[in-house]
Enzyme design. Structure first.
Site, PDB file in Angstrom:
ATOM      1  CG  ASP A 250      -8.071   2.230   3.328  1.00 48.68           C
ATOM      2  OD1 ASP A 250      -8.552   3.339   3.054  1.00 48.68           O
ATOM      3  OD2 ASP A 250      -7.113   2.066   4.105  1.00 48.68           O
TER       4      ASP A 250
ATOM      5  CG  ASP B 249      -3.984   6.947   2.171  1.00 47.94           C
ATOM      6  OD1 ASP B 249      -3.182   6.825   1.237  1.00 47.94           O
ATOM      7  OD2 ASP B 249      -4.834   7.860   2.234  1.00 47.94           O
TER       8      ASP B 249
END
Length: 180
Positions: A10, A12
């Protein structure tokens, strides 16, 4: 089939600080331990691919060109510390679109595996939210929840990842101990 192992990450809250719809390169803030963790994984032979939901595009908060600039700047900042992302895959849709590419749907992960020729079941997914952990489960990959971003609150709510660690550096230490 490429036998190089891959990590799906991922963006953020995992590599960079969580912002509400990050929309400019000036907002990029690498999380502590992120560069070192990514570099450690690369040194161990892992490929690194970012899979990110970017509904800000559909919401009009950023454009595809701006997203490309953000990813280029992120690469530059990572490279300054000796790390590099092999590819970025993004979903530009809002949840209400019910698209096939928004995490936790496995389309982007499967596309990355096809593009790079790796086995998702031999991979890891690292993130700070349920959609990241569910993506890993939907692909048959091992899952790691980081306590950065929203990870700590999801851990407290009982999110069931295979492993929970403080940050990317600790994730790298853990992954490097596993017998492949």
């Amino acid at each position: 089939m490429n036998h190089r192992p891959y990590i799906l990450l991922d963006r953020d809250g995992t590599i960079i600080a969580e912002k509400n719809y990050l929309s400019s390169v000036e907002e990029i803030e690498l999380l502590p331990g992120a560069v070192e963790g990514l570099r450690s994984l690369q040194e161990a032979g892992f490929g690194l691919i970012v899979v990110t939901n970017q509904s800000g595009i559909a919401r009009g908060k950023l454009t595809l060109d701006t997203l490309a600039e953000i990813h280029a700047e992120l690469q530059r900042q990572l490279a300054a510390g000796g790390a590099r992302i092999d590819a970025f895959y993004h979903c530009p849709h809002v949840p209400e679109d019910h698209c096939e590419c928004r995490k936790p749907a496995p389309l982007l992960a499967r596309r990355a595996a096809a593009d790079f020729g790796f086995d998702l079941e031999l991979s890891f997914v690292i993130g700070d939210k349920p959609c990241d952990i569910d993506l890993g489960k939907n692909c048959g990959a091992r899952t790691i929840l980081v306590r950065t971003g929203y990870g700590r609150q999801h851990e407290a709510a009982g999110l069931a990842a295979d492993v929970v660690v403080d940050d990317l550096m600790e994730a790298a230490r853990y992954i490097r101990t596993i017998d492949r």
